[in-house]
Scaffold this motif. Structure first.
Motif, PDB file in Angstrom:
ATOM      1  N   ASN A 129       0.797  -1.227   0.000  1.00  0.00           N
ATOM      2  CA  ASN A 129       0.000   0.000   0.000  1.00  0.00           C
ATOM      3  C   ASN A 129       0.830   1.278   0.000  1.00  0.00           C
ATOM      4  O   ASN A 129       1.972   1.302   0.475  1.00  0.00           O
ATOM      5  CB  ASN A 129      -0.936   0.009   1.212  1.00  0.00           C
ATOM      6  N   ASN A 131      -0.229   3.921   1.635  1.00  0.00           N
ATOM      7  CA  ASN A 131      -0.551   4.676   2.844  1.00  0.00           C
ATOM      8  C   ASN A 131      -0.633   3.840   4.111  1.00  0.00           C
ATOM      9  O   ASN A 131      -0.942   4.359   5.180  1.00  0.00           O
ATOM     10  CB  ASN A 131      -1.889   5.400   2.657  1.00  0.00           C
ATOM     11  N   LYS A 132      -0.357   2.540   4.032  1.00  0.00           N
ATOM     12  CA  LYS A 132      -0.431   1.670   5.206  1.00  0.00           C
ATOM     13  C   LYS A 132       0.704   0.654   5.149  1.00  0.00           C
ATOM     14  O   LYS A 132       1.110   0.206   4.088  1.00  0.00           O
ATOM     15  CB  LYS A 132      -1.773   0.916   5.241  1.00  0.00           C
ATOM     16  N   ASN A 133       1.199   0.277   6.333  1.00  0.00           N
ATOM     17  CA  ASN A 133       2.233  -0.755   6.406  1.00  0.00           C
ATOM     18  C   ASN A 133       1.676  -2.085   6.881  1.00  0.00           C
ATOM     19  O   ASN A 133       2.400  -3.071   6.970  1.00  0.00           O
ATOM     20  CB  ASN A 133       3.362  -0.315   7.344  1.00  0.00           C
ATOM     21  N   SER A 134       0.382  -2.111   7.200  1.00  0.00           N
ATOM     22  CA  SER A 134      -0.240  -3.325   7.725  1.00  0.00           C
ATOM     23  C   SER A 134      -1.234  -3.889   6.718  1.00  0.00           C
ATOM     24  O   SER A 134      -1.649  -3.210   5.772  1.00  0.00           O
ATOM     25  CB  SER A 134      -0.958  -3.020   9.044  1.00  0.00           C
ATOM     26  N   ARG A 275     -13.293  -0.844   7.485  1.00  0.00           N
ATOM     27  CA  ARG A 275     -12.033  -1.084   6.781  1.00  0.00           C
ATOM     28  C   ARG A 275     -12.343  -1.285   5.304  1.00  0.00           C
ATOM     29  O   ARG A 275     -13.140  -2.157   4.946  1.00  0.00           O
ATOM     30  CB  ARG A 275     -11.313  -2.317   7.343  1.00  0.00           C
ATOM     31  N   GLU A 303     -10.583   3.048   7.864  1.00  0.00           N
ATOM     32  CA  GLU A 303      -9.241   2.617   7.503  1.00  0.00           C
ATOM     33  C   GLU A 303      -9.253   2.328   6.005  1.00  0.00           C
ATOM     34  O   GLU A 303      -9.973   1.434   5.554  1.00  0.00           O
ATOM     35  CB  GLU A 303      -8.842   1.345   8.249  1.00  0.00           C
ATOM     36  N   PHE A 305      -7.144   1.292   2.573  1.00  0.00           N
ATOM     37  CA  PHE A 305      -5.945   0.619   2.091  1.00  0.00           C
ATOM     38  C   PHE A 305      -5.875   0.788   0.566  1.00  0.00           C
ATOM     39  O   PHE A 305      -6.749   0.309  -0.147  1.00  0.00           O
ATOM     40  CB  PHE A 305      -5.976  -0.861   2.462  1.00  0.00           C
TER      41      PHE A 305
END
Length: 347
Positions: A129, A131-134, A275, A303, A305
């Motif tokens: 992603n 904008n996200k690391n998870s 999400r 959230e 992703f």
């Protein structure tokens, strides 16, 4: 005890890009090769028979490039995954035949992959992603937007997905391309429309939004409205499109982004799931990304992703990660599995 290193080769030939990727058990992409068939531009769209011939010509080269770039040897590959469908049947058959032969030659498992499902599961590639690391936690909603598909999908697990809404006519990517053609852009027009929109005023022209109940989409009415609008304007001013091109592009970008966001907000309201992941080639569109990130910032429960462009458009890394997830669950196929061109519900 050290975990066994698992290596999966992925092959994607559903349309006009010959793509091959290698991924390991840690979900790291070791290579991601895409050979583009630019010849289709002069025909105004993909020619299926020509695409199949070029896949046949370049697939061995792409596989060798992927293996070399991944710095592995063929005997280190544990399974080969490939796109079974949906897509253009000729190109799909080329990829399927190659994968089956590769599987039999190396005596490794064969794993078929649903193209749409793979777009959704690309979220589980490491560092996918912008904008996200998870990874998104289950359940999450996925807005699948591409040249062939427009859907809102509830993702409860890797292989438990339910379609909540889909397009009643054209996909959003197809709508972008056809409207772009009205403005005089050559194929593929969507990216050109996006590029011109960055210099335009999105408030200049107002187009009506389709009234579609529930979580389904429709873009045929919007296309008709735009066509009739520019026809009427061009009668009075033959240079209307040329004089207003930037603003027209920006206005189209804006309304399509709003339509998509409003449907996702409705899906969140219906499901209580906050999400949301974006998937498919159109998820790389800058205005759509901006709309979703702004709304996430304004609503702390959300959230969002958003995949990097190289994992949003058609690629083989998404086929390889889906293959890895299936490998871990011992979901394999026989060489008798048959390719399909039309969309099939997730299974």
């Amino acid at each position: 005890m050290k975990k066994k290193s698992i290596v999966i080769l992925g092959i994607e030939t559903s349309c006009d890009d010959t793509a091959v990727s290698v991924i390991n058990r840690d979900r790291n992409v070791l290579s991601n090769i895409i050979l583009h068939q630019k010849i289709h531009e002069k025909y105004g769209g993909v020619v299926p028979e020509l695409a199949a011939r070029l896949h046949d010509k370049y697939l061995t080269k792409a596989v060798n490039m992927a293996i070399s770039s991944a710095k592995i040897k063929k005997n280190q590959i544990d399974a080969v995954s490939f796109t079974l469908g949906p897509g253009l049947i000729g190109p799909l058959l080329v990829g399927a035949s190659f994968a089956k032969s590769f599987s039999m030659g190396l005596k490794i498992p064969l794993i078929s992959v649903n193209h749409v499902q793979a777009h959704i599961l690309s979220q589980f590639i490491k560092k996918v992603n912008i904008n996200k690391n998870s990874y998104p936690k289950f359940p999450f909603l996925c807005l699948m937007i591409s040249g062939g598909h427009t859907q809102i999908v509830k993702v409860s697990d890797f292989f438990k997905m339910d379609i909540l809404g889909s397009t009643l006519d054209d996909s959003v990517g197809d709508a972008f391309d056809k409207i772009a053609r009205m403005f005089g852009f050559s194929y593929p027009g969507g990216p050109k429309l996006e590029s011109f929109s960055k210099r335009g005023n999105y408030k200049r022209f107002i187009f009506s939004k389709p009234l579609v109940k529930g979580l389904d989409f429709s873009f045929s009415g919007l296309k008709s409205h735009v066509l009739q609008f520019i026809k009427n304007k061009s009668k009075k001013n033959p240079y209307f499109i040329e004089n207003n091109l930037y603003d027209l592009c920006a206005s189209i970008q804006r309304i399509i982004a709003e339509i998509l966001l409003e449907k996702v907000k409705a899906a969140i309201s219906d499901t209580g799931i906050f999400r949301v992941s974006l998937a498919g080639g159109v998820s790389a569109n800058s205005e759509i990304i901006r709309h979703f990130l702004v709304f996430e910032k304004q609503n702390k429960k959300w959230e969002i992703f958003i995949p990097k462009k190289k994992y949003a458009t058609d690629n083989a890394a998404m086929i390889a990660i889906t293959g890895l997830l299936k490998y871990e669950k011992n979901i394999f196929d026989s060489v008798n599995v048959c390719s399909y061109s039309k969309f099939q519900r997730f299974y």
